[in-house]
Structure formats: structure tokens, C-alpha cells
Design a protein around this motif. Structure first.
Motif, PDB file in Angstrom:
ATOM      1  N   LEU A 146       0.838  -1.206   0.000  1.00 39.04           N
ATOM      2  CA  LEU A 146       0.000   0.000   0.000  1.00 39.04           C
ATOM      3  C   LEU A 146       0.869   1.251   0.000  1.00 39.04           C
ATOM      4  N   LEU A 147       1.963   1.192   0.764  1.00 40.63           N
ATOM      5  CA  LEU A 147       2.890   2.322   0.815  1.00 40.63           C
ATOM      6  C   LEU A 147       3.461   2.598  -0.577  1.00 40.63           C
ATOM      7  N   VAL A 148       3.864   1.526  -1.264  1.00 39.44           N
ATOM      8  CA  VAL A 148       4.420   1.682  -2.616  1.00 39.44           C
ATOM      9  C   VAL A 148       3.404   2.369  -3.527  1.00 39.44           C
ATOM     10  N   GLY A 149       2.146   1.884  -3.497  1.00 36.94           N
ATOM     11  CA  GLY A 149       1.107   2.468  -4.349  1.00 36.94           C
ATOM     12  C   GLY A 149       0.902   3.941  -4.060  1.00 36.94           C
ATOM     13  N   THR A 150       0.828   4.291  -2.762  1.00 34.56           N
ATOM     14  CA  THR A 150       0.548   5.674  -2.393  1.00 34.56           C
ATOM     15  C   THR A 150       1.721   6.585  -2.748  1.00 34.56           C
ATOM     16  N   VAL A 151       2.928   6.139  -2.404  1.00 35.72           N
ATOM     17  CA  VAL A 151       4.116   6.944  -2.729  1.00 35.72           C
ATOM     18  C   VAL A 151       4.183   7.181  -4.225  1.00 35.72           C
ATOM     19  N   GLU A 152       3.896   6.123  -4.985  1.00 35.25           N
ATOM     20  CA  GLU A 152       3.952   6.216  -6.438  1.00 35.25           C
ATOM     21  C   GLU A 152       2.976   7.282  -6.941  1.00 35.25           C
ATOM     22  N   SER A 153       1.766   7.248  -6.402  1.00 37.43           N
ATOM     23  CA  SER A 153       0.739   8.172  -6.849  1.00 37.43           C
ATOM     24  C   SER A 153       1.120   9.622  -6.538  1.00 37.43           C
ATOM     25  N   PHE A 154       1.608   9.873  -5.320  1.00 42.81           N
ATOM     26  CA  PHE A 154       1.975  11.242  -4.963  1.00 42.81           C
ATOM     27  C   PHE A 154       3.241  11.689  -5.694  1.00 42.81           C
ATOM     28  N   ALA A 155       4.171  10.752  -5.889  1.00 41.86           N
ATOM     29  CA  ALA A 155       5.401  11.106  -6.597  1.00 41.86           C
ATOM     30  C   ALA A 155       5.094  11.496  -8.034  1.00 41.86           C
ATOM     31  N   SER A 156       4.079  10.860  -8.631  1.00 39.92           N
ATOM     32  CA  SER A 156       3.782  11.196 -10.024  1.00 39.92           C
ATOM     33  C   SER A 156       3.169  12.585 -10.111  1.00 39.92           C
ATOM     34  N   PHE A 157       2.613  13.076  -8.994  1.00 37.77           N
ATOM     35  CA  PHE A 157       2.099  14.448  -9.006  1.00 37.77           C
ATOM     36  C   PHE A 157       3.239  15.441  -8.814  1.00 37.77           C
ATOM     37  N   TRP A 158       4.096  15.164  -7.862  1.00 36.30           N
ATOM     38  CA  TRP A 158       5.116  16.154  -7.505  1.00 36.30           C
ATOM     39  C   TRP A 158       6.330  16.120  -8.423  1.00 36.30           C
ATOM     40  N   ALA A 159       6.809  14.949  -8.757  1.00 34.53           N
ATOM     41  CA  ALA A 159       8.053  14.863  -9.532  1.00 34.53           C
ATOM     42  C   ALA A 159       7.932  13.699 -10.495  1.00 34.53           C
ATOM     43  N   SER A 160       7.121  13.899 -11.546  1.00 30.77           N
ATOM     44  CA  SER A 160       6.776  12.758 -12.394  1.00 30.77           C
ATOM     45  C   SER A 160       7.994  12.122 -13.046  1.00 30.77           C
ATOM     46  N   ALA A 161       9.030  12.932 -13.357  1.00 30.97           N
ATOM     47  CA  ALA A 161      10.183  12.370 -14.058  1.00 30.97           C
ATOM     48  C   ALA A 161      10.955  11.395 -13.169  1.00 30.97           C
ATOM     49  N   TYR A 162      10.815  11.568 -11.822  1.00 28.89           N
ATOM     50  CA  TYR A 162      11.605  10.723 -10.911  1.00 28.89           C
ATOM     51  C   TYR A 162      10.747   9.722 -10.156  1.00 28.89           C
ATOM     52  N   ARG A 163       9.526   9.461 -10.652  1.00 33.67           N
ATOM     53  CA  ARG A 163       8.583   8.673  -9.886  1.00 33.67           C
ATOM     54  C   ARG A 163       9.131   7.296  -9.518  1.00 33.67           C
ATOM     55  N   ASP A 164       9.633   6.569 -10.523  1.00 37.17           N
ATOM     56  CA  ASP A 164      10.113   5.215 -10.237  1.00 37.17           C
ATOM     57  C   ASP A 164      11.342   5.242  -9.338  1.00 37.17           C
ATOM     58  N   VAL A 165      12.158   6.280  -9.515  1.00 34.27           N
ATOM     59  CA  VAL A 165      13.333   6.410  -8.648  1.00 34.27           C
ATOM     60  C   VAL A 165      12.875   6.512  -7.202  1.00 34.27           C
ATOM     61  N   VAL A 166      11.864   7.360  -6.958  1.00 29.57           N
ATOM     62  CA  VAL A 166      11.352   7.540  -5.605  1.00 29.57           C
ATOM     63  C   VAL A 166      10.834   6.212  -5.062  1.00 29.57           C
ATOM     64  N   VAL A 167      10.068   5.487  -5.889  1.00 33.58           N
ATOM     65  CA  VAL A 167       9.483   4.226  -5.426  1.00 33.58           C
ATOM     66  C   VAL A 167      10.579   3.228  -5.054  1.00 33.58           C
ATOM     67  N   PHE A 168      11.555   3.085  -5.921  1.00 32.52           N
ATOM     68  CA  PHE A 168      12.567   2.063  -5.655  1.00 32.52           C
ATOM     69  C   PHE A 168      13.550   2.492  -4.566  1.00 32.52           C
ATOM     70  N   LEU A 169      13.624   3.825  -4.329  1.00 29.41           N
ATOM     71  CA  LEU A 169      14.456   4.297  -3.224  1.00 29.41           C
ATOM     72  C   LEU A 169      13.899   3.851  -1.870  1.00 29.41           C
ATOM     73  N   LEU A 170      12.583   3.576  -1.829  1.00 29.14           N
ATOM     74  CA  LEU A 170      11.958   3.115  -0.585  1.00 29.14           C
ATOM     75  C   LEU A 170      12.701   1.931   0.013  1.00 29.14           C
ATOM     76  N   ILE A 171      13.265   1.135  -0.883  1.00 32.98           N
ATOM     77  CA  ILE A 171      13.872  -0.116  -0.476  1.00 32.98           C
ATOM     78  C   ILE A 171      15.114   0.127   0.394  1.00 32.98           C
ATOM     79  N   ILE A 172      15.815   1.251   0.140  1.00 35.21           N
ATOM     80  CA  ILE A 172      17.104   1.452   0.813  1.00 35.21           C
ATOM     81  C   ILE A 172      16.954   1.685   2.319  1.00 35.21           C
TER      82      ILE A 172
END
Lengths: 380, 346
Positions: free
Chosen positions: B302-328
Motif C-alpha cells: 500500500l505504501l508503494v502504491g501511495t508513494v507512487e501516486s503522490f510522486a507522479s504528481f510532484w516529480a513525475s520524471a523521478y517517480r520510479d526512482v522515488v518508489v525504488f528508493l523506498l527499499i534502501i
């Protein structure tokens, strides 16, 4: 004895290099991520004419699976083993760029089927050997800008792929729009593989621009539009010529109604005025191409291959008077001849090459179309 | 950003999250019982949508041939093995398991799905085909190397993914599809507009996860799986077949993939190769849960989905980067807080 051996070897060398037929290597991306582009080109190969410029032609088709390294190994094989006289393709920009050194070194003329102007500009050094048939982004962008100014649009939201295709288009469009005094209110990115673009669309629609420009290609370009319809956006929507195929219409369905798409004239060949030079060539291509996959299957990507064949037809007629196919002299003569073709009318426009311009298309190479009732309509 | 936009983004995030939950749960399930990181899970999701769309177009989906060939290979493998042990009962049993069950589904798909059939029936047959694929993949790829190290199993899983990818291109073609969804008027709920599709996705996801929970809690089969998950060697000693356990989780994984595919199909365009990135996001969710704890994995998804959705609003070019950074940060926190379970200690 030694003398005899030399004569024998010379004879052998002659026998293997000079031959009656012209060999053309065709490299397309018929599988892999770019398959939707390459498959249509692969289908075109069987309907290509068997004689070009009065010479018998053999086409050697190669699928590079959208993979750059496969392109390089394939091209190496075509040049050293098959001794092709020219290469048509590859379908993709990175793959075409990967071949620059190689074709220049082996002195083999290449007509790329990929979009980017980087492949041919500037046409000096190794790029002397490279030509291309697809319209450049800047040419297509200019017709979009023309149309937007005519529609009196004051603000535009941009959304595009976060890859070379999207970035290239958005850069060109942003420059043009700002130059014309049109405000860019948002510039968003998404991935081809994305399953939702709601965030990006919300951000763009919250600025309420007069028009939205989508810089994407193929069926993934439909996703922003379906989201726009869900959010109830009422302004104009523009796409790029990268969506000009029927799969895009199928996937997007009703959401695409009213979209403006710049495209090569072949997309709406039947609707062109008779005076348009691309009409006859386009109709001829459509008749031959659609004989196999069926009516309405046309693709501007396949037409780029057809354009290349028309250019080669003229050039081979000239080059075969100078040298025999299969020799370096022939390839040099062929390159010079391609660089000098004038007024070749193909499905995508009229090609007049020059040492400065290895694309040779003018404003007759693009038209503005609109999706009406699930079909492409020419906008006058 | 106002509250309206935030609510819409939250809803979008939760809907994607619900699908990642199913993927994450299936990944954790398969990993805990068989130590396989089931990379092809996402491919099966994409295949489900492609299958359903072929049925909707009145065509025979390529999945039929994939299942036929896979079943053929699995049956031959089983027959060779049974012949080696001269075990007639086993031969019969595996003919039933790998031959008859897929055959029934294949025949249904071939002859009983006209274009006019109701959507629910088309969905059921699509789900049936994909669910068959789960245990078949297990039998062909993973069962022969069940005792190998997790790394080797991971490599095999990647190979299976690449194989399915190429097969998918041949079976379904390069173009994407979008299937029909839950129809109906949007509902107003707590002051936000909820589409039936979104409500359906969330509800189905909750039901599936609850059903899995109950399955592990009560029936003997479920508890046997849990035992195999906790300690392979111990489970074997008390007479729990780890092969059967593996097969069962792959049936469940196939089913979860089919349900995710049916849920996600109407919300987006899916391609033969769309599955990998979906699986990867489910994997991030599963990692947050330490590949072992279901509720944590679900929360992670659920966290991944929500982060993804908000990241696509704020910084669409870096959305996947933000999502996969969660892992670190998660991996960092885990590495300092708990000792990872040792794979070798069995």
C-alpha cells in the motif's frame, strides 16, 4: 606457377566481388520493445519490387530484436559475408547511431528508418554515408505549432515519455511554444510501462491549459488521454506522429475522439487533394501493403521503408552505369547518387537530397489529422 | 495541492496498492515455502489480461497453447520419473494432476467461450488457464532443483521470466490491451468520488488476502504449508511433502496472479512485457515486509502504491526512482535491527 596462382586468386576475387544482382540488407526491429514499429516494416519486405533501377535486387532481412548489439553483429554479417551494397534500417534511433562508424568504415550507404535528426546531422565525416526517410521531430513540431496558433491557444500542458523520444519532443516543443509566446504551464513525464498517470494529469489539469500535448508513441500514448477523459478535460489534445497506427485507435477507443495528430501524408492518402505529390505514391503503397494484412492496416512506419526503396530505385539506376554491384566503386557511386536524388515522391512526402540535407523532406511531408469516429481525418 | 487532489491521489494510490498487495502476498507466500523469488508472477498478471481481452475479441488466446505445451512437458517429466520407479499409482496420479485438470480448462477455453458469453465466465476461464500455469511452471522449472540455494532458484526464476516474456510476444503479439471493467455509476463515499472499478479492486484484494489468512489458519493443508514455510527439514521429518507444499503455493500464486490481472486489466493498458515492473513493485512491498510477514508486506505494498501516486504528481520524471528508493531505508533499518533468517541453517 606463382604467376598462375596470382591470376587464379585475382579471378576468384573478381568472381566473388562483382555480380549481377544488387544486394540490400534490411534491418528492422520486428521483435522486442519496438516490435509494433518493426513488424509493419518486416511485412513490407515481401512486397518490395524485385527490380530497382533496372537491376535485379535481393533483399536480406534481419531482425535485431530492438537490441543495439544485435544490430551491430547483424550489420557486420551483412557487410562482410553478404557483401550488401546498401543497408536500409535500422528502425530505431540508438541502433542507427550504433552503426555510424561501421557503415562509414566499410563505405556502405545506409538509409535509416529512425526518427532522430542526430543520425544524419551534420552530414559530414561518417554521417556522409547515412541518410534517413522519417520526418524529423522539428518538422512535425512546426505543424503542431502552426495549428495551435491558428486555434488561438494561449497555454499548453506537456506530458511525455521519460525517455529519448519524449524528452526530444518536449525540448523541441517547449522552445517553439515559448518562441511563439504560448505559455507552457506544466511539463510532466511518465514511463511507457506505467499503469497510472493520474498524478501527472491532475497536475496539468489543475492549471487548466487550453491544450495538452502528449509526447509519446504507440499504444502507451493512449493512457494519458483516457485519464484526461475520466477527469473531464475539455480542451484540445495533441499527439505526435508516433501514434499513427490502428492499434492506438483500438486501445484508446472513444477517449481519443477529436485528438489532433500530425502525420505523414500516407496516413490519409485517400483524402489528400489530387494535387498533393504524395497522393499517388501513397495510394500505390497502400494497395500493395494492405494486400496481405488487410484494408486499413496501413502504417507510416512501413511507408518509410517504401520511401527508402523509391530513393534507392533512382540511385541504383545512376550508380549501375558507373560500376558493377558488389564492388566498392558501386557503393561509392550509390552514395553519391542517393545524395543527388531530386523530387522522389514517396508516401511520406517528396525527397530532394543534397550534401547538406540527408533527409530532403519539405513541408509537403506532413499533414495535420484529427481522429473522428475512430478514423483519421485530414484537417484542411 | 488541495484536499480534493490529495484525496484523488490517495484513492489512485490505494487502488494500485491493492494490486501490489496481491503480488507482494504471492511473492512472500512462494518465497517462504519454496525459497523461490517468483519473478514471473508479474508476467502471469499481464497474461491474464491479455487472455481475457482475446476472449472479449472472440479469439482464442495464446495462453491455450502455452498451457497445452507446458502440460505436455510436465506430464512427460512425470512419466519418465514414474517409469524409473515403476510406480503405476504415481503415473496415474500425475496424469490426473498435470494432464486431466489442464485438459478440462483447455477444452473449456477452446469450445465453451463464444464471443457472446457473459464477462464473468470469460474471466473465470482466463483465471483457470493462468492458475494452471502456476503449478506447471513449478513442476518444470523449480521442482527438479527444489534443494538448490536461493541464488540458483532466483536465477532459474529470472530465466523463467525471460522465457515467458518471449513466449508472450509470440502468443499475444506486441500490442497492448485494455479489458472491460466493473461498470456502474461512481459512488460518493466519505465525501470522495469512488469509481466502481476502484471499489471492486480494493474489495477483491481484501477478500483474497483474508481468504489466504483463513486458509493458513484452519485447514490441515494450510497448516502443513505453514509448517513447510517455517522449517523445511522439520516438516519433511513429520511427513509433510515439501513437493506437494510447493505445488500448492504455486496454485495459489497462479490464482493470485489471475485475480490481479483481472483487476488491473480495465484500469490500464497491459502488454506482454508489462508484468516485470508490476512484479518489481510488488517485490518492493514484499521486501518492506521482510519477505516473511504478510501484514507488513501488505502495508508495504500500500505504501508503494501511495508513494507512487503522490510522486507522479510532484516529480513525475523521478517517480520510479522515488518508489525504488523506498527499499534502501528499509533494508538499512532491517540490517541494523534484526538478524536476517539464515537460509543455510535448516
Amino acid at each position: 606457377m606463382k604467376k598462375q596462382l596470382i591470376t587464379l586468386m585475382a579471378a576468384l576475387a573478381l568472381a566473388t566481388s562483382a555480380r549481377a544482382e544488387v544486394r540490400i540488407g534490411v534491418i528492422v526491429s520486428a521483435t522486442g520493445p519496438a516490435a509494433s514499429v518493426g513488424v509493419t516494416q518486416q511485412r513490407t519486405v515481401p512486397v518490395l519490387p524485385q527490380k530497382l533501377g533496372g537491376q535485379d535486387v535481393r533483399y536480406i532481412l534481419l531482425d535485431d530484436a530492438s537490441d543495439t548489439s544485435a544490430t551491430v553483429t547483424g550489420a557486420r554479417k551483412l557487410i562482410t559475408e553478404e557483401k550488401v551494397d546498401a543497408i536500409v534500417g535500422p528502425s530505431l534511433t540508438p541502433n542507427s547511431l550504433a552503426l555510424l562508424d561501421f557503415v562509414a568504415e566499410s563505405k556502405t550507404p545506409m538509409i535509416s528508418l529512425a526518427g532522430s535528426a542526430l543520425i544524419i546531422d551534420p552530414p559530414v565525416d561518417k554521417r556522409r554515408w547515412v541518410f534517413k526517410t522519417p520526418q524529423s521531430d522539428a518538422q512535425m513540431a512546426s505543424i503542431v505549432l502552426e495549428h495551435m496558433t491558428r486555434k488561438n491557444i494561449k497555454s499548453v500542458g506537456l506530458i511525455g515519455f521519460s525517455d529519448a523520444y519524449g524528452e526530444g519532443w518536449i525540448k523541441v516543443m517547449t522552445g517553439l511554444l515559448e518562441g511563439a509566446g504560448i505559455k507552457v504551464v506544466a511539463s510532466e513525464r511518465y514511463q511507457r510501462t506505467d499503469t497510472s498517470v493520474l498524478g501527472q494529469i491532475l497536475k496539468i489539469t489543475s492549471q487548466n491549459p487550453d491544450a495538452i500535448f502528449i509526447a509519446a508513441s504507440g499504444t502507451p500514448a493512449a493512457l494519458p488521454q483516457t485519464t484526461l477523459v475520466e477527469r473531464g478535460y475539455k480542451g484540445l489534445v495533441y499527439q505526435t506522429h508516433g501514434v499513427a497506427n490502428n492499434d492506438f485507435l483500438r486501445v484508446g477507443g472513444k477517449a481519443l475522439e477529436g485528438t489532433f495528430v500530425p502525420a505523414g501524408p500516407v496516413l490519409v492518402a485517400e483524402q489528400l487533394p489530387d494535387s498533393h505529390p504524395a497522393k499517388a505514391a501513397g495510394l500505390d503503397f497502400i494497395k500493395r501493403y494492405e494486400a496481405i494484412p488487410g484494408a486499413g492496416a496501413r502504417s507510416t512506419f512501413a511507408a518509410y521503408l517504401w520511401d527508402a526503396q523509391l530513393i534507392l530505385n533512382k540511385a541504383i539506376a545512376v550508380a549501375s552505369d558507373i560500376a558493377k554491384p558488389g564492388t566498392e566503386e558501386f557503393r561509392v557511386a550509390l552514395r553519391d547518387a542517393i545524395e543527388n536524388v531530386k523530387d522522389v515522391a514517396g508516401p511520406n512526402g517528396v525527397y530532394s537530397m543534397s550534401p547538406k540535407d540527408h533527409l530532403g523532406l519539405d513541408e509537403r511531408s506532413r499533414v495535420m489529422t484529427r481522429i473522428v469516429g475512430g478514423e483519421w481525418r485530414l484537417v484542411q | 495541492m488541495n484536499t480534493d487532489v490529495a484525496m484523488i491521489l490517495l484513492q489512485d494510490g490505494l487502488v494500485s496498492g491493492a494490486i501490489y498487495i496481491l503480488l507482494a502476498t504471492a511473492l512472500v507466500l512462494v518465497f517462504s515455502v519454496t525459497r523461490v523469488i517468483f519473478v514471473p508472477q508479474g508476467d502471469l498478471v499481464a497474461f491474464t489480461a491479455l487472455t481475457l481481452s482475446a476472449f472479449e475479441a472472440g479469439e482464442r488466446p495464446g495462453t491455450i497453447w502455452i498451457v497445452t505445451f507446458a502440460a505436455g512437458i510436465a506430464v512427460s517429466l512425470e512419466m519418465v520419473e514414474a517409469a524409473r520407479w515403476r510406480d503405476r499409482a504415481r503415473a496415474l496420479q500425475s496424469l490426473l494432476r498435470f494432464g486431466l485438470v489442464p485438459a478440462v480448462v483447455i477444452l473449456a477455453a477452446l469450445f465453451l467461450v463464444p464471443k457472446t458469453a457473459p464477462l464473468v465466465w470469460k474471466m473465470a476461464v482466463s483465471a483457470g488457464l493462468i492458475t494452471c500455469l502456476g503449478p506447471l511452471i513449478y513442476r518444470i522449472v523449480f521442482q527438479p532443483m527444489a534443494a538448490a540455494s536461493p541464488l540458483v532458484l532466483l536465477i532459474a526464476a529470472i530465466a523463467a521470466h525471460l522465457g515467458l516474456n518471449s513466449i508472450g510476444l509470440h502468443a499475444f503479439g506486441p500490442e497492448g490491451v485494455r479489458t472491460e471493467g466493473f461498470s456502474g455509476a461512481p459512488l460518493a463515499l466519505f465525501g470522495m468520488i469512488v469509481t466502481p472499478q476502484a471499489a471492486g479492486v480494493l474489495a477483491s484484494s481484501v477478500v483474497v488476502v483474508a481468504a489466504l489468512y483463513l486458509f493458513f489458519r484452519f485447514p490441515l493443508r494450510g497448516r502443513a504449508l505453514l509448517a513447510a514455510a517455517h522449517n523445511r527439514r522439520g516438516a519433511e521429518i513429520v511427513g509433510i511433502s515439501t513437493v506437494a507444499a510447493g505445488r500448492t503455493v504455486f496454485v495459489l500464486a497462479g490464482l493470485a496472479a489471475a485475480i490481479s490481472g483481472l483487476l488491473i486489466g480495465p484500469t490500464t493498458t497491459l502488454y506482454y512485457d508489462s508484468g516485470f515492473i508490476l512484479g518489481l513493485k510488488g517485490f518492493v512491498g514484499a521486501i518492506v515486509g521482510g519477505m516473511a510477514v504478510y501484514p507488513l508486506a501488505a502495508a508495504g505494498a500500500l505504501l508503494v502504491g501511495t508513494v507512487e501516486s503522490f510522486a507522479s504528481f510532484w516529480a513525475s520524471a523521478y517517480r520510479d526512482v522515488v518508489v525504488f528508493l523506498l527499499i534502501i531505508p528499509v533494508l538499512f533499518w532491517r540490517s541494523v535491527s534484526v538478524l536476517a533468517p539464515e537460509d543455510g541453517l535448516e
